[in-house]
Design a protein around this motif. Sequence first.
Motif, PDB file in Angstrom:
ATOM      1  N   GLY A 227     -19.455 -19.667  -4.220  1.00 35.98           N
ATOM      2  CA  GLY A 227     -18.718 -19.793  -2.966  1.00 35.98           C
ATOM      3  C   GLY A 227     -17.586 -20.796  -3.073  1.00 35.98           C
ATOM      4  N   HIS A 228     -17.864 -21.951  -3.686  1.00 32.77           N
ATOM      5  CA  HIS A 228     -16.801 -22.948  -3.849  1.00 32.77           C
ATOM      6  C   HIS A 228     -15.686 -22.408  -4.739  1.00 32.77           C
ATOM      7  N   SER A 231     -13.544 -19.880  -2.848  1.00 33.48           N
ATOM      8  CA  SER A 231     -12.676 -20.542  -1.868  1.00 33.48           C
ATOM      9  C   SER A 231     -11.511 -21.249  -2.550  1.00 33.48           C
ATOM     10  N   THR A 234      -9.027 -18.721  -4.130  1.00 28.52           N
ATOM     11  CA  THR A 234      -8.232 -18.048  -3.098  1.00 28.52           C
ATOM     12  C   THR A 234      -7.083 -18.935  -2.615  1.00 28.52           C
ATOM     13  N   LEU A 235      -7.383 -20.206  -2.329  1.00 24.88           N
ATOM     14  CA  LEU A 235      -6.332 -21.108  -1.860  1.00 24.88           C
ATOM     15  C   LEU A 235      -5.318 -21.408  -2.962  1.00 24.88           C
ATOM     16  N   SER A 336     -16.055 -27.194  -0.133  1.00 26.40           N
ATOM     17  CA  SER A 336     -15.881 -25.768   0.162  1.00 26.40           C
ATOM     18  C   SER A 336     -15.745 -25.542   1.661  1.00 26.40           C
ATOM     19  N   ASN A 337     -16.565 -26.241   2.436  1.00 24.98           N
ATOM     20  CA  ASN A 337     -16.450 -26.111   3.892  1.00 24.98           C
ATOM     21  C   ASN A 337     -15.078 -26.565   4.371  1.00 24.98           C
ATOM     22  N   LEU A 339     -12.299 -26.522   2.606  1.00 27.90           N
ATOM     23  CA  LEU A 339     -11.337 -25.513   2.184  1.00 27.90           C
ATOM     24  C   LEU A 339     -11.321 -24.323   3.141  1.00 27.90           C
ATOM     25  N   ARG A 340     -12.499 -23.939   3.618  1.00 31.68           N
ATOM     26  CA  ARG A 340     -12.585 -22.749   4.462  1.00 31.68           C
ATOM     27  C   ARG A 340     -12.212 -23.025   5.913  1.00 31.68           C
ATOM     28  N   HIS A 341     -12.524 -24.224   6.402  1.00 38.53           N
ATOM     29  CA  HIS A 341     -12.481 -24.438   7.845  1.00 38.53           C
ATOM     30  C   HIS A 341     -11.495 -25.511   8.315  1.00 38.53           C
ATOM     31  N   GLY A 382     -19.187 -20.442   9.032  1.00 35.27           N
ATOM     32  CA  GLY A 382     -20.050 -21.386   8.337  1.00 35.27           C
ATOM     33  C   GLY A 382     -21.481 -21.289   8.786  1.00 35.27           C
TER      34      GLY A 382
END
Length: 421
Positions: A227-228, A231, A234-235, A336-337, A339-341, A382
């Motif tokens: 997941g990390h 993320s 992708t960025l 990761s959180n 990066l996503r949020h 999340g």
Amino acid sequence: MSALARFLFGRRARLRWIHLILGGALAMPYVLVGSVVVGPFTGVDDVFGSLTLQLASFAVGLPLAAITSLFPLTRPLEAGVVRSLCGVEADRLAYGPARSKGEKGRTAAWFTLHLGVGGIVAGMSLAVPPFAAFLIVLPFVPALRDGRPGLPGPLDGAWGLALAPLAGAVTLVALAGCAAGCGALLARWAPALLGPSAEDRVAAAEARAADLAVRNRLARELHDSVGHALSAVTLQASAARRVLDSDPRFVREALAAIEETTRRTVGELDAVLGVLRDGDAPGTAPAPTLADDLDGLLDRTRAGGLRVSANVAADPRTLPPAVSREAYRIVQEGLSNALRHAGERVTVAVGVDVLDGHLRITLENPLAGTGPTGTVAPRPGGGHGLRGIADRARVLGGSARAGPVGRIWRLEVRLPLGRTP
């Protein structure tokens, strides 16, 4: 009527009937041994010429069957047959050899019961159908009654002959009912006699718990590492695409970060999946720790466009291996959180220090935005990652808290060290 017909002649009844006949077949060697004992004892040469002596031989042979049931394969074989022919659920039976006295006693009782009831039903299955067929065809075949003064009295009259076919059919139905009833009773008693003991249930529960723990650990590892990586990649790819023409240097750095991230993740993925491959050795890639890769983790995250400030007051090299490994995954999931949020162009503050005998990990970042009234907007998506962080902390006896503090999202995890580094 249809329910009664299924009970007497349905597929399950037929299979249970076969199970009983198999019991009768297994009982025959013991009956022969019993006849060797009964014959000399009674002085009769032809034991099988008398029904009473046959039953006596049967009664002598059953204790021998109980003794031979102590053979280790008896319970597994009987459990397999019961599952297939009697329709008993697999999880209600034990498939290992009987070890304790209680298990051996129950296995002996079941084997004796199976052979005893099966021998009786098998004998009836051999004797009753020919007699029933005789009754059914008796009125229609004069040769069967002409010149046979030995026929039973009720069959000598006209009414007796007229009712003989009905009596034959009833006899067959009675045989089916006897077999179906005995089969249903054996199926009901099988779990009590062939089922797992309390020790077996505890061992099975412990095995299931251990398997579930392994699965949960692998799921957390895959979630955190893959997941990390996804993320971050992708960025990084998105940032490189936006400045492809204006900043070739940043693009090269982003591509290098993507390459490094995917290479490490493939190695970690191989290590995790190696545990799942039956017969394969675990992968060679070691589990990452703070001491090994904290700086690399922060650098790869920065390459994705997220600004990260780190304050590492504890020396990662002095941490216990388990704490260092879980702490790495916690920092990785926290990033990761973010990066996503957290949105773009924000700064995530990472803190690692020692407080009151615990390794304290903190991650703070501004919330993604505010609502129309100026209140803090809820954090979208999340949930699984935070639960994974809480699970990791709980396994080590620590704690985890996450939530908004004003306009800041704060994650704080404490892991006990046992001693202060």
